[in-house]
Motif scaffolding. Sequence first.
Motif, PDB file in Angstrom:
ATOM      1  N   ARG A 108       0.843  -1.201   0.000  1.00  0.00           N
ATOM      2  CA  ARG A 108       0.000   0.000   0.000  1.00  0.00           C
ATOM      3  C   ARG A 108       0.877   1.250   0.000  1.00  0.00           C
ATOM      4  O   ARG A 108       0.551   2.252   0.614  1.00  0.00           O
ATOM      5  CB  ARG A 108      -0.916   0.003   1.227  1.00  0.00           C
ATOM      6  CG  ARG A 108      -1.802  -1.213   1.363  1.00  0.00           C
ATOM      7  CD  ARG A 108      -3.109  -1.099   0.667  1.00  0.00           C
ATOM      8  NE  ARG A 108      -3.829   0.032   1.215  1.00  0.00           N
ATOM      9  CZ  ARG A 108      -4.639   0.795   0.496  1.00  0.00           C
ATOM     10  NH1 ARG A 108      -4.834   0.534  -0.772  1.00  0.00           N
ATOM     11  NH2 ARG A 108      -5.259   1.821   1.033  1.00  0.00           N
ATOM     12  N   GLY A 109       1.993   1.177  -0.727  1.00  0.00           N
ATOM     13  CA  GLY A 109       2.904   2.310  -0.831  1.00  0.00           C
ATOM     14  C   GLY A 109       2.441   3.297  -1.883  1.00  0.00           C
ATOM     15  O   GLY A 109       1.253   3.374  -2.212  1.00  0.00           O
ATOM     16  N   ASP A 110       3.397   4.040  -2.434  1.00  0.00           N
ATOM     17  CA  ASP A 110       3.080   5.071  -3.421  1.00  0.00           C
ATOM     18  C   ASP A 110       2.946   4.543  -4.843  1.00  0.00           C
ATOM     19  O   ASP A 110       2.605   5.288  -5.750  1.00  0.00           O
ATOM     20  CB  ASP A 110       4.168   6.162  -3.400  1.00  0.00           C
ATOM     21  CG  ASP A 110       4.144   6.938  -2.089  1.00  0.00           C
ATOM     22  OD1 ASP A 110       3.052   7.066  -1.488  1.00  0.00           O
ATOM     23  OD2 ASP A 110       5.215   7.402  -1.677  1.00  0.00           O
ATOM     24  N   GLY A 111       3.246   3.287  -5.071  1.00  0.00           N
ATOM     25  CA  GLY A 111       3.205   2.745  -6.419  1.00  0.00           C
ATOM     26  C   GLY A 111       4.526   2.976  -7.134  1.00  0.00           C
ATOM     27  O   GLY A 111       5.502   3.448  -6.547  1.00  0.00           O
ATOM     28  N   ILE A 112       4.552   2.644  -8.410  1.00  0.00           N
ATOM     29  CA  ILE A 112       5.781   2.698  -9.204  1.00  0.00           C
ATOM     30  C   ILE A 112       5.535   3.594 -10.404  1.00  0.00           C
ATOM     31  O   ILE A 112       4.577   3.391 -11.146  1.00  0.00           O
ATOM     32  CB  ILE A 112       6.180   1.280  -9.683  1.00  0.00           C
ATOM     33  CG1 ILE A 112       6.250   0.315  -8.487  1.00  0.00           C
ATOM     34  CG2 ILE A 112       7.501   1.312 -10.431  1.00  0.00           C
ATOM     35  CD1 ILE A 112       6.350  -1.148  -8.887  1.00  0.00           C
ATOM     36  N   THR A 113       6.401   4.569 -10.605  1.00  0.00           N
ATOM     37  CA  THR A 113       6.240   5.462 -11.757  1.00  0.00           C
ATOM     38  C   THR A 113       6.452   4.660 -13.047  1.00  0.00           C
ATOM     39  O   THR A 113       7.174   3.659 -13.050  1.00  0.00           O
ATOM     40  CB  THR A 113       7.242   6.632 -11.722  1.00  0.00           C
ATOM     41  OG1 THR A 113       8.558   6.107 -11.872  1.00  0.00           O
ATOM     42  CG2 THR A 113       7.122   7.445 -10.433  1.00  0.00           C
ATOM     43  N   PRO A 114       5.861   5.114 -14.158  1.00  0.00           N
ATOM     44  CA  PRO A 114       6.040   4.387 -15.424  1.00  0.00           C
ATOM     45  C   PRO A 114       7.504   4.239 -15.829  1.00  0.00           C
ATOM     46  O   PRO A 114       7.895   3.189 -16.350  1.00  0.00           O
ATOM     47  CB  PRO A 114       5.271   5.255 -16.432  1.00  0.00           C
ATOM     48  CG  PRO A 114       4.251   5.979 -15.616  1.00  0.00           C
ATOM     49  CD  PRO A 114       4.899   6.218 -14.280  1.00  0.00           C
ATOM     50  N   GLU A 115       8.326   5.258 -15.569  1.00  0.00           N
ATOM     51  CA  GLU A 115       9.744   5.181 -15.926  1.00  0.00           C
ATOM     52  C   GLU A 115      10.449   4.079 -15.146  1.00  0.00           C
ATOM     53  O   GLU A 115      11.266   3.337 -15.684  1.00  0.00           O
ATOM     54  CB  GLU A 115      10.445   6.519 -15.672  1.00  0.00           C
ATOM     55  CG  GLU A 115       9.894   7.698 -16.440  1.00  0.00           C
ATOM     56  CD  GLU A 115       8.603   8.283 -15.833  1.00  0.00           C
ATOM     57  OE1 GLU A 115       8.414   8.202 -14.594  1.00  0.00           O
ATOM     58  OE2 GLU A 115       7.785   8.798 -16.605  1.00  0.00           O
ATOM     59  N   VAL A 116      10.148   3.993 -13.868  1.00  0.00           N
ATOM     60  CA  VAL A 116      10.769   2.976 -13.019  1.00  0.00           C
ATOM     61  C   VAL A 116      10.238   1.594 -13.395  1.00  0.00           C
ATOM     62  O   VAL A 116      10.997   0.629 -13.470  1.00  0.00           O
ATOM     63  CB  VAL A 116      10.524   3.286 -11.527  1.00  0.00           C
ATOM     64  CG1 VAL A 116      10.962   2.132 -10.641  1.00  0.00           C
ATOM     65  CG2 VAL A 116      11.238   4.571 -11.122  1.00  0.00           C
ATOM     66  N   LEU A 117       8.949   1.499 -13.666  1.00  0.00           N
ATOM     67  CA  LEU A 117       8.332   0.226 -14.019  1.00  0.00           C
ATOM     68  C   LEU A 117       9.000  -0.405 -15.240  1.00  0.00           C
ATOM     69  O   LEU A 117       9.169  -1.625 -15.302  1.00  0.00           O
ATOM     70  CB  LEU A 117       6.839   0.436 -14.280  1.00  0.00           C
ATOM     71  CG  LEU A 117       5.901  -0.743 -14.139  1.00  0.00           C
ATOM     72  CD1 LEU A 117       6.102  -1.466 -12.815  1.00  0.00           C
ATOM     73  CD2 LEU A 117       4.460  -0.291 -14.276  1.00  0.00           C
ATOM     74  N   GLU A 118       9.435   0.423 -16.181  1.00  0.00           N
ATOM     75  CA  GLU A 118      10.119  -0.076 -17.384  1.00  0.00           C
ATOM     76  C   GLU A 118      11.479  -0.683 -17.069  1.00  0.00           C
ATOM     77  O   GLU A 118      11.932  -1.569 -17.788  1.00  0.00           O
ATOM     78  CB  GLU A 118      10.324   1.068 -18.386  1.00  0.00           C
ATOM     79  CG  GLU A 118       9.080   1.501 -19.101  1.00  0.00           C
ATOM     80  CD  GLU A 118       9.350   2.631 -20.077  1.00  0.00           C
ATOM     81  OE1 GLU A 118      10.504   2.783 -20.540  1.00  0.00           O
ATOM     82  OE2 GLU A 118       8.403   3.367 -20.377  1.00  0.00           O
ATOM     83  N   ARG A 119      12.138  -0.208 -16.026  1.00  0.00           N
ATOM     84  CA  ARG A 119      13.532  -0.607 -15.767  1.00  0.00           C
ATOM     85  C   ARG A 119      13.718  -1.416 -14.488  1.00  0.00           C
ATOM     86  O   ARG A 119      14.836  -1.826 -14.174  1.00  0.00           O
ATOM     87  CB  ARG A 119      14.396   0.650 -15.669  1.00  0.00           C
ATOM     88  CG  ARG A 119      14.365   1.492 -16.920  1.00  0.00           C
ATOM     89  CD  ARG A 119      15.357   2.617 -16.852  1.00  0.00           C
ATOM     90  NE  ARG A 119      16.713   2.090 -16.709  1.00  0.00           N
ATOM     91  CZ  ARG A 119      17.728   2.781 -16.212  1.00  0.00           C
ATOM     92  NH1 ARG A 119      17.568   4.025 -15.814  1.00  0.00           N
ATOM     93  NH2 ARG A 119      18.925   2.234 -16.105  1.00  0.00           N
ATOM     94  N   ILE A 120      12.670  -1.666 -13.758  1.00  0.00           N
ATOM     95  CA  ILE A 120      12.765  -2.175 -12.398  1.00  0.00           C
ATOM     96  C   ILE A 120      13.523  -3.506 -12.263  1.00  0.00           C
ATOM     97  O   ILE A 120      14.144  -3.775 -11.247  1.00  0.00           O
ATOM     98  CB  ILE A 120      11.366  -2.248 -11.766  1.00  0.00           C
ATOM     99  CG1 ILE A 120      11.475  -2.242 -10.259  1.00  0.00           C
ATOM    100  CG2 ILE A 120      10.572  -3.436 -12.277  1.00  0.00           C
ATOM    101  CD1 ILE A 120      10.198  -1.852  -9.566  1.00  0.00           C
ATOM    102  N   PHE A 121      13.526  -4.332 -13.309  1.00  0.00           N
ATOM    103  CA  PHE A 121      14.216  -5.626 -13.232  1.00  0.00           C
ATOM    104  C   PHE A 121      15.610  -5.594 -13.845  1.00  0.00           C
ATOM    105  O   PHE A 121      16.281  -6.621 -13.904  1.00  0.00           O
ATOM    106  CB  PHE A 121      13.360  -6.716 -13.894  1.00  0.00           C
ATOM    107  CG  PHE A 121      12.078  -6.982 -13.140  1.00  0.00           C
ATOM    108  CD1 PHE A 121      12.077  -7.711 -11.962  1.00  0.00           C
ATOM    109  CD2 PHE A 121      10.875  -6.475 -13.606  1.00  0.00           C
ATOM    110  CE1 PHE A 121      10.901  -7.944 -11.267  1.00  0.00           C
ATOM    111  CE2 PHE A 121       9.694  -6.701 -12.916  1.00  0.00           C
ATOM    112  CZ  PHE A 121       9.708  -7.439 -11.744  1.00  0.00           C
ATOM    113  N   GLU A 122      16.060  -4.433 -14.296  1.00  0.00           N
ATOM    114  CA  GLU A 122      17.404  -4.318 -14.863  1.00  0.00           C
ATOM    115  C   GLU A 122      18.460  -4.428 -13.762  1.00  0.00           C
ATOM    116  O   GLU A 122      18.309  -3.832 -12.699  1.00  0.00           O
ATOM    117  CB  GLU A 122      17.592  -2.953 -15.552  1.00  0.00           C
ATOM    118  CG  GLU A 122      16.802  -2.778 -16.815  1.00  0.00           C
ATOM    119  CD  GLU A 122      17.007  -1.390 -17.425  1.00  0.00           C
ATOM    120  OE1 GLU A 122      17.952  -0.669 -17.012  1.00  0.00           O
ATOM    121  OE2 GLU A 122      16.204  -1.035 -18.300  1.00  0.00           O
TER     122      GLU A 122
END
Length: 168
Positions: A108-122
């Motif tokens: 229940r945090g702030d969520g993930i911005t679209p930019e971060v979501l694209e790179r999160i597993f790098e």
Amino acid sequence: ASEIISRTSALMKKGAPQMEERDLNEDVCQALQIIRSEIASRHVSVDMQLSPDLPSVRGDHIQLQQVLLNLVINGCDAMRAVHADERRMTIETARDGDGFLRVSISDRGDGITPEVLERIFEPFYSTKDAGLGMGLAICQAIVKAHGGRIWAANNPGRGATFHFTLML
């Protein structure tokens, strides 16, 4: 700890996981037991929605535990700025189509911005000040080695959910 390091090292060297029949619900409970004091110190409440009568999966116990621990800790981190009364995490297990089981860990945090979501597993990409950016990359490698996939999505209201599947 030495077993985790040894198996992570083997994973990075493309070593074969030590596969055995696993009860995914039991693995979730064991992972939470390992970090119960960490969860309590962060004032996070956990709701488990474990599907009964799931078939077993073939997996490396230590590697699967590492994925679960990393995702739970990340979920706790995501709620650091949230008032303690609202720090809730949901962990769900379920069948996911034919031949797969799914684990979902929601915060229940702030969520993930679209930019971060694209790179999160790098590898080496981190949103944490002291993060190495290897946790989610290792999780992805482990899940792929088990024939599954991992992804993240923002929740409709608040927070994010990390899902991963494992082959039966």
